[in-house]
Design a protein around this motif. Structure first.
Motif, mmCIF file in Angstrom:
data_model
loop_
_atom_site.group_PDB
_atom_site.id
_atom_site.type_symbol
_atom_site.label_atom_id
_atom_site.label_comp_id
_atom_site.label_asym_id
_atom_site.label_seq_id
_atom_site.Cartn_x
_atom_site.Cartn_y
_atom_site.Cartn_z
ATOM 1 N N PRO A 389 0.833 -1.220 0.000
ATOM 2 C CA PRO A 389 0.000 0.000 0.000
ATOM 3 C C PRO A 389 0.859 1.259 0.000
ATOM 4 N N GLY A 390 0.587 2.166 -0.952
ATOM 5 C CA GLY A 390 1.366 3.393 -1.068
ATOM 6 C C GLY A 390 2.772 3.173 -1.568
ATOM 7 N N ARG A 391 3.098 1.970 -2.035
ATOM 8 C CA ARG A 391 4.445 1.630 -2.492
ATOM 9 C C ARG A 391 4.330 0.774 -3.746
ATOM 10 N N PRO A 392 3.992 1.388 -4.889
ATOM 11 C CA PRO A 392 3.770 0.604 -6.115
ATOM 12 C C PRO A 392 5.072 0.235 -6.828
ATOM 13 N N TRP A 393 6.004 -0.370 -6.095
ATOM 14 C CA TRP A 393 7.255 -0.796 -6.700
ATOM 15 C C TRP A 393 7.838 -1.960 -5.896
ATOM 16 N N VAL A 394 8.767 -2.682 -6.528
ATOM 17 C CA VAL A 394 9.494 -3.781 -5.891
ATOM 18 C C VAL A 394 10.889 -3.275 -5.553
ATOM 19 N N THR A 395 11.346 -3.585 -4.334
ATOM 20 C CA THR A 395 12.666 -3.166 -3.863
ATOM 21 C C THR A 395 13.525 -4.397 -3.614
ATOM 22 N N HIS A 396 14.739 -4.412 -4.167
ATOM 23 C CA HIS A 396 15.637 -5.547 -3.939
ATOM 24 C C HIS A 396 17.045 -5.015 -3.698
ATOM 25 N N TRP A 397 17.547 -5.291 -2.507
ATOM 26 C CA TRP A 397 18.906 -4.893 -2.132
ATOM 27 C C TRP A 397 19.884 -6.013 -2.476
ATOM 28 N N TRP A 398 21.087 -5.567 -2.910
ATOM 29 C CA TRP A 398 22.163 -6.509 -3.199
ATOM 30 C C TRP A 398 23.443 -6.001 -2.531
ATOM 31 N N ALA A 403 32.806 -2.938 -4.218
ATOM 32 C CA ALA A 403 32.746 -1.527 -3.840
ATOM 33 C C ALA A 403 32.326 -1.341 -2.394
ATOM 34 N N GLY A 404 31.855 -2.412 -1.746
ATOM 35 C CA GLY A 404 31.369 -2.283 -0.390
ATOM 36 C C GLY A 404 29.962 -1.707 -0.358
ATOM 37 N N GLY A 405 29.353 -1.773 0.777
ATOM 38 C CA GLY A 405 28.001 -1.252 0.906
ATOM 39 C C GLY A 405 26.984 -2.129 0.184
ATOM 40 N N ALA A 406 25.901 -1.497 -0.219
ATOM 41 C CA ALA A 406 24.804 -2.227 -0.864
ATOM 42 C C ALA A 406 24.177 -1.361 -1.941
ATOM 43 N N THR A 407 23.713 -2.019 -3.000
ATOM 44 C CA THR A 407 23.003 -1.345 -4.095
ATOM 45 C C THR A 407 21.567 -1.848 -4.105
ATOM 46 N N VAL A 408 20.667 -0.910 -4.328
ATOM 47 C CA VAL A 408 19.247 -1.274 -4.401
ATOM 48 C C VAL A 408 18.732 -0.972 -5.801
ATOM 49 N N TRP A 409 17.982 -1.909 -6.349
ATOM 50 C CA TRP A 409 17.307 -1.703 -7.621
ATOM 51 C C TRP A 409 15.803 -1.742 -7.371
ATOM 52 N N LEU A 410 15.085 -0.810 -7.960
ATOM 53 C CA LEU A 410 13.638 -0.715 -7.793
ATOM 54 C C LEU A 410 12.973 -0.786 -9.161
ATOM 55 N N LYS A 411 11.843 -1.439 -9.205
ATOM 56 C CA LYS A 411 11.086 -1.620 -10.443
ATOM 57 C C LYS A 411 9.614 -1.397 -10.124
ATOM 58 N N GLY A 412 8.941 -0.455 -10.855
ATOM 59 C CA GLY A 412 7.542 -0.213 -10.547
ATOM 60 C C GLY A 412 6.938 0.912 -11.345
ATOM 61 N N ALA A 413 5.890 1.521 -10.790
ATOM 62 C CA ALA A 413 5.125 2.553 -11.484
ATOM 63 C C ALA A 413 6.008 3.756 -11.786
ATOM 64 N N PRO A 414 6.093 4.190 -13.055
ATOM 65 C CA PRO A 414 6.997 5.286 -13.406
ATOM 66 C C PRO A 414 6.700 6.585 -12.662
#
Length: 829
Positions: A389-398, A403-414
């Motif tokens: 709800p209120g979050r029309p996208w998918v979030t996936h952290w890798w 490089a260290g740390g983490a990268t997140v890719w999001l896919k959803g409503a433009p």
């Protein structure tokens, strides 16, 4: 013991021969269930019914009076009537069991490197089980891939709070139990125990059956049966006593009372109700619609609004990636060497997707990319968060090992993702314009963005202030189903509105609505954002004209359904997700998707579309109207057909003279009435105008006083015909046996005429009714046996030397059947 250690290093899953070996060793993945009703149990239930008991009492009375031949035949008749009832009960039980098999849960497994949708009973230890939000786990398993998964284990522990599960965790941290519900997250688990060896099986739990409440029409039918039964009892007592007082023969008076009781007991009401709903549900299942609640069949004919999703219901749900935009310009999807930016866009889209998931757009992405990227050891999967709800996208952290740390890719409503991106305004403007253009062409558009952080949050959320950069757009094409425009036109002709509720973009929703023919002109589209700012009164006013809702979340679906109901509409609504369950329950008829729907949605729904096909839902509405109309006709026939039987039974009581109707005659007539009211009317095709009239009111009664009076009038006309035949017989001096024969023949003829009356007229070329042909042929053969076998005629109290004119009845029946069969063959060819 059938437990095996998990094998996360085997991404291809089990091989087919290994599956067969394990299933042969461990058996099906089924919990102990209540046994089905056997033939002996059915026979006991049938043979203790009032009609059978009356036959047995009457046979005993004949035996006490010294008439052993009649007593033996009545006993045989009781077995014959009971056998027919047992056959119908057995057939109904088989139908219900077949429907139960269809409604068994299904799951997705990886076998031989392919994602397969199989029945949960086919799971074996070692299977790689793909789990998603809304799945009800059918076996014990261990989570080996994916992010954190929240599981509701209240069915086992009574604890209502969801329990987090992590892949690779120790002990209970990664273990999943059969019967648990996945409320958030997705991943892959390896099955460790099946059937009775699961946690649920060891604790002695079993799947609980839903205890449905009697529907309004069922309660109305029971009340009708009680009233008729009370009236029958009073008539029998008064008639028996009156005849015994007039003639001084209490034994004959008792026989008349028993005959009246057999002719008046409304046992057919329960038969017609059970058979029509069971076989009606079976017919719907053959059309791809599984009925989970009998109330749904009754209510189908009252539906005035169909609320449907777009993807997979109006469209084929066969997504194909047809367009890319890398932020600079559109990119040819079929190009052999995509540029660096397009390659980064596809790679990011794959990072935000599941390689073995069942989501159509995820599959389309990996097909366009040629399969999952080879593992390079740099990125390892982290927390994943689905659409909410209120979050029309998918979030996936890798996690990034270089490089260290983490990268997140999001896919959803433009529009939602681009609004959170920072960077070049011209780039964002180009992507927004491309989104509008593609959506207006009916494409499904997704944006892909990425960002970096020092570490991935444990819950998969986005940290405050995280900078997101757009990678580009994905354009998917999901063509409209070919039969949808005709189905929508059929709904409009039937007085039903089709309202499309989708989470897709407004322009895409408008384009599909135009193709489907929801409205003649360009339809008005109401978005979830606009809906959120409306009061309930304003929403009800908008519903008078708006038929397309876009970017709507599941909570708003519930609000739309309730607003439609407040306007007096009867609503059927489709849904597939966990969050759709409240709206499915609130709708008058909840409809779950059979292929892409979650277990929770199916549990909350009354109907399941096995093929996720809108046209099959329209066919279900047609079938619901047919079933209600046939049920109404069958009850009218039942009322009418008993009038001449009761009238003939009362003639010697009221006017004197010989007893015209014997218990054996009533048995013979019941052998006509029972199949006619259940099988013949159930097999009646829908009327030609069933989908050209408005839906009936939800408050419409199954059998009104007006309908009862009409049935009594039709039955009265039939009884008048019997009286005319009797008057003719008295005038020409027929014997008592001849008068008895005439009354039986005229009742049978009147029965056939009433059957034709209540069936109504059918258009030329309409499918025939095989059950009716068999019934009429049986009547003709039975009557011919009475003519040809003097011994049988004597048993029925009929004259053994019948004039040839009485052969006209079976001849007419045979000619009728021949004409009907010839008519059907002519028009079919």
């Amino acid at each position: 013991m059938n437990a095996v250690p998990p094998t996360p290093d085997n991404p291809r899953g089990l091989a087919s021969d290994e599956v067969l070996r394990l299933r042969s060793r461990d058996g099906p993945n089924l919990l102990p269930a209540a046994p089905r009703r056997g033939l002996l149990q059915m026979a006991w239930e049938v043979m203790t019914q009032p009609m059978i008991l009356l036959l047995l009492v009457t046979a005993g009375l004949y035996g006490l009076l010294g008439n052993r031949e009649d007593a033996a035949l009545l006993m045989l008749s009781a077995l014959l009537v009971g056998g027919l009832a047992i056959y119908q009960a057995h057939r109904t039980e088989r139908v219900l069991h077949a429907l139960k098999d269809l409604s068994a849960p299904r799951c997705t497994v990886i076998r031989d490197g392919q994602a397969l949708r199989v029945a949960s009973a086919e799971l074996v230890c070692g299977d790689r089980l793909v789990i998603d939000e809304g799945d009800r786990l059918a076996a014990d398993a261990r989570l080996v891939e994916g992010g954190t998964v929240q599981v509701d284990e209240s069915q086992l522990t009574g604890e209502s709070l969801p329990v987090p599960k992590h892949p690779g965790g120790e002990g209970s941290e990664s273990s999943l139990s059969a019967g648990s519900l996945v409320v958030q997250g997705d991943g892959v688990a390896v099955v460790t125990a099946t059937g009775a060896r699961t946690t649920l099986g060891r604790l002695g739990h079993s799947l609980q059956q839903l205890h449905r409440r009697p529907s309004r029409l069922e309660a109305e039918l029971k009340q009708l049966v009680r009233r008729v039964a009370i009236m029958a009892l009073l008539i029998c007592l008064v008639s028996s006593s009156l005849h015994a007082w007039r003639t001084g023969s209490w034994s004959e008076g008792l026989l008349i009372g028993l005959t009246l009781a057999m002719s008046l007991i409304p046992e057919e009401f329960a038969v017609v109700w059970t058979v029509m709903l069971a076989i009606g549900a079976w017919r719907l299942a053959r059309q791809g619609v599984l009925t989970r609640e009998p109330q749904a069949i009754e209510a189908l004919g009252t539906v005035s609004v169909l609320c449907v999703d777009k993807t997979g219901t109006l469209t084929r749900n066969e997504m194909a990636l047809v367009a890319l935009h890398d932020g600079q310009a559109p990119v040819d999807v079929n190009g052999h060497a995509p540029g660096e930016r397009a390659a980064a866009l596809l790679a990011g889209a794959m990072r935000a997707s599941l390689p073995h998931g069942i989501e159509p757009m995820d599959r389309a992405i990996f097909r366009a990319a040629g399969g999952p990227p080879p593992a390079d050891g740099r990125f390892t999967p982290g927390p994943r968060l689905g659409v909410g709800p209120g979050r029309p996208w998918v979030t996936h952290w890798w996690r990034d090992s270089e490089a260290g740390g983490a990268t997140v890719w999001l896919k959803g409503a433009p529009e939602a993702l681009l609004a959170q991106c920072s960077g070049d305004p011209a780039l964002l403007a180009r992507l927004a314009e491309c989104t509008r253009n593609w959506s207006s062409e009916g494409m499904r558009v997704l944006a892909v963005v990425c960002g970096r952080a020092d570490q991935a949050p444990a819950d998969g959320s986005l940290p405050a202030g995280l900078a997101l950069a757009p990678l580009g757009l994905l354009g998917f094409q999901d063509p409209l189903r070919a039969d949808v425009p005709a189905a929508v036109a059929a709904c409009r002709a039937a007085g039903m509105r089709v309202v499309m509720i989708t989470g897709d973009a407004p322009l895409t929703a408008r384009a599909i609505a135009l193709q489907a023919g929801l409205q003649a002109a360009a339809p008005e589209v109401l978005t979830g954002v606009a809906l959120a700012g409306m009061s309930d009164a304003e929403l009800r006013q908008q519903l008078a004209s708006v038929q397309v809702f876009a970017r709507v979340d599941p909570a708003q679906k519930l609000r739309i359904v309730q607003a439609l109901q407040q306007r007096g509409e009867v609503v059927a609504m489709t849904g597939d997700g966990v969050n759709d369950a409240p709206a499915l329950r609130a709708a008058d008829i909840g409809v779950a998707m059979g292929q892409r729907g979650t277990d929770v949605a199916r549990e909350a729904a009354a109907l399941v579309l096995l093929n996720d096909d809108f046209a099959s839902l329209v066919q279900a509405v047609r079938a619901g109207r047919r079933i209600f109309a046939n049920l109404h006709q069958a009850l009218g026939y039942l009322f009418a057909v008993h009038v001449p039987i009761v009238g003939v039974s009362l003639l010697p009581v009221l006017m004197g003279g010989p007893v015209l109707l014997l218990p054996m005659h009533v048995v013979a007539l019941e052998l006509i009435i029972d199949p006619a009211c259940s099988l013949v009317f159930e097999a009646e095709p829908a009327s030609a105008d069933s989908m050209r009239v408005p839906p009936r009111a939800a408050s419409a009664r199954l059998f009104t006083l007006r309908a009862a009076l009409r049935s009594l009038a039709v039955g009265g006309l039939s009884f008048l015909g019997v009286l005319l035949v009797q008057a003719l017989g008295h005038r020409v001096g027929w014997s008592d046996e001849g008068l008895r024969l005439a009354s039986l023949a005229s009742i049978v003829a009147g029965n056939l005429l009433m059957l034709a009356w209540f069936r109504g007229r059918h258009p030329r070329g309409a499918p025939g009714n095989t059950a009716l042909q068999v019934l009429i042929a049986g009547i003709g053969l039975g009557w011919a046996a009475l003519l040809a076998l003097p011994a049988l005629a004597r048993v029925f109290g009929l004259p053994p030397d019948l004039p040839w004119q009485w052969a006209l009845l079976p001849a007419a029946a045979a000619l009728w059947c021949t004409a009907q069969l010839a008519w059907r063959r002519t028009w079919r060819t």
